[in-house]
Design a protein around this motif. Structure first.
Motif, short mmCIF file in Angstrom:
data_model
loop_
_atom_site.label_atom_id
_atom_site.label_comp_id
_atom_site.label_asym_id
_atom_site.label_seq_id
_atom_site.Cartn_x
_atom_site.Cartn_y
_atom_site.Cartn_z
N GLN A 45 0.75 -1.20 -0.13
CA GLN A 45 -0.08 0.05 -0.03
C GLN A 45 0.86 1.22 0.08
OE1 GLN A 45 -3.60 0.32 -0.05
NE2 GLN A 45 -2.84 2.35 -0.55
N THR A 46 0.49 2.19 -0.79
CA THR A 46 1.24 3.58 -1.00
C THR A 46 0.80 4.41 0.19
OG1 THR A 46 1.82 3.18 -3.21
CG2 THR A 46 1.68 5.48 -2.62
N VAL A 47 1.41 5.36 0.51
CA VAL A 47 0.98 6.26 1.44
C VAL A 47 1.47 7.57 0.83
CG1 VAL A 47 1.13 7.27 3.80
CG2 VAL A 47 1.44 4.72 3.46
N LEU A 48 0.49 8.49 0.93
CA LEU A 48 0.69 9.64 0.26
C LEU A 48 0.68 10.59 1.78
CD1 LEU A 48 0.68 12.32 -1.60
CD2 LEU A 48 -1.41 12.26 -1.75
N ALA B 12 -12.85 6.01 -11.54
CA ALA B 12 -11.23 6.36 -11.13
C ALA B 12 -11.12 5.52 -9.80
CB ALA B 12 -11.36 7.91 -10.78
N GLU B 13 -12.31 5.15 -9.17
CA GLU B 13 -12.15 4.46 -7.88
C GLU B 13 -11.31 2.94 -7.94
OE1 GLU B 13 -15.97 4.01 -6.08
OE2 GLU B 13 -15.87 6.08 -5.52
N SER B 14 -11.70 2.53 -9.34
CA SER B 14 -10.78 1.16 -10.00
C SER B 14 -9.37 1.40 -9.81
CB SER B 14 -11.56 0.72 -11.17
OG SER B 14 -11.11 1.49 -12.18
N GLN B 15 -8.73 2.50 -10.25
CA GLN B 15 -7.28 2.67 -10.34
C GLN B 15 -6.68 2.68 -8.62
OE1 GLN B 15 -5.64 3.52 -12.93
NE2 GLN B 15 -7.82 2.96 -14.00
N PRO B 16 -5.18 2.51 -8.70
CA PRO B 16 -4.77 2.28 -7.36
C PRO B 16 -4.86 3.80 -6.82
CG PRO B 16 -3.23 2.03 -8.93
CD PRO B 16 -4.61 2.00 -9.78
N GLN B 17 -5.30 3.97 -5.52
CA GLN B 17 -5.10 5.06 -4.80
C GLN B 17 -4.31 4.80 -3.52
OE1 GLN B 17 -6.58 7.81 -5.84
NE2 GLN B 17 -7.61 6.67 -7.54
N PRO B 18 -3.71 5.76 -3.23
CA PRO B 18 -2.84 6.01 -1.83
C PRO B 18 -3.77 6.20 -0.69
CG PRO B 18 -2.49 8.16 -2.79
CD PRO B 18 -3.27 7.23 -3.72
N ILE B 19 -3.01 5.90 0.42
CA ILE B 19 -3.65 6.27 1.70
C ILE B 19 -3.40 7.49 1.92
CG2 ILE B 19 -3.82 5.75 4.30
CD1 ILE B 19 -3.24 2.92 3.68
N ILE B 20 -4.03 8.44 2.19
CA ILE B 20 -3.53 10.00 2.65
C ILE B 20 -3.55 9.95 4.18
CG2 ILE B 20 -4.30 12.48 2.45
CD1 ILE B 20 -5.59 11.62 -0.22
N GLN C 14 -1.23 8.14 -8.39
CA GLN C 14 -1.86 6.93 -9.24
C GLN C 14 -0.57 6.18 -9.99
OE1 GLN C 14 -5.20 7.94 -11.37
NE2 GLN C 14 -6.66 7.93 -9.94
N GLY C 15 -0.08 7.06 -10.79
CA GLY C 15 1.41 6.50 -11.33
C GLY C 15 2.25 5.73 -10.55
N TYR C 16 2.45 6.41 -9.45
CA TYR C 16 3.31 5.87 -8.41
C TYR C 16 2.74 4.60 -7.84
CZ TYR C 16 6.25 5.47 -4.09
OH TYR C 16 6.86 4.87 -3.38
N CYS C 17 1.56 4.53 -7.50
CA CYS C 17 0.86 3.24 -7.07
C CYS C 17 0.73 2.09 -8.14
CB CYS C 17 -0.61 3.51 -6.66
SG CYS C 17 -1.08 4.48 -5.59
N ALA C 18 1.00 2.46 -9.39
CA ALA C 18 0.95 1.55 -10.60
C ALA C 18 2.17 1.05 -10.90
CB ALA C 18 0.23 2.05 -11.73
N SER C 19 3.29 1.60 -10.41
CA SER C 19 4.74 1.35 -10.84
C SER C 19 5.18 0.16 -9.82
CB SER C 19 5.56 2.39 -10.41
OG SER C 19 5.82 2.90 -9.37
N ALA C 20 5.98 -0.54 -10.39
CA ALA C 20 6.53 -1.67 -9.73
C ALA C 20 7.50 -1.35 -8.60
CB ALA C 20 7.24 -2.84 -10.56
#
Length: 135
Positions: free
Chosen positions: A9-12, A50-58, A101-107
């Motif tokens: 999980q990505t955190v913003l 857009a909800e189907s795209q990966p989203q960070p936790i803020i 979203q781009g960050y979340c989608a990157s490996a």
């Protein structure tokens, strides 16, 4: 990380105490708090597609020590590069979420350069390598 396992999980992180070089005005939220509120509101009101795209936790943080570049955010996740971006405002909310979203989608936390919003290409304060995880 296995090839077929999803990234962690990505955190913003949003510097919620940033004044962006402005004096504190009695009874008014600081610029960092306004940016945090704008990001939280934008995520809550995302269109269904857009909800189907990966989203960070803020997450709010008290200080990212990027005061000369306020308002500042950081994108991080275990095993990936961490980025700190500065000179942001609530007006940048859409581009921040697009970049996240781009960050979340990157490996590896490194989205393709040309696919990053301009603020992510030009307003990067720091890029921090991933910590090695002890085995």
């Amino acid at each position: 990380m296995a090839e077929d396992s999803p990234p962690a999980q990505t955190v913003l992180y949003v510097c919620s105490t940033c004044r962006a070089g402005m004096p504190l005005q009695e009874g008014q939220p600081v610029a960092g708090a306004r940016l945090l509120a704008a990001l939280q509101n934008a995520v809550e009101t995302l269109p269904e597609a857009a909800e189907s795209q990966p989203q960070p936790i803020i997450r709010a943080v008290e200080c990212l020590s990027a005061c000369a570049h306020g308002c500042a955010i950081a994108l991080a996740r275990p095993g990936s590069w961490t980025y700190v971006y500065g000179d942001l405002s609530a007006a940048d909310t859409a581009d921040i979420l697009l970049g996240a979203q781009g960050y979340c989608a990157s490996a590896d936390g490194i989205p393709p350069w040309r696919e990053r919003p301009a603020i992510f290409r030009k307003q990067c304060v720091a890029r921090i390598p991933p910590q090695e995880i002890a085995q």
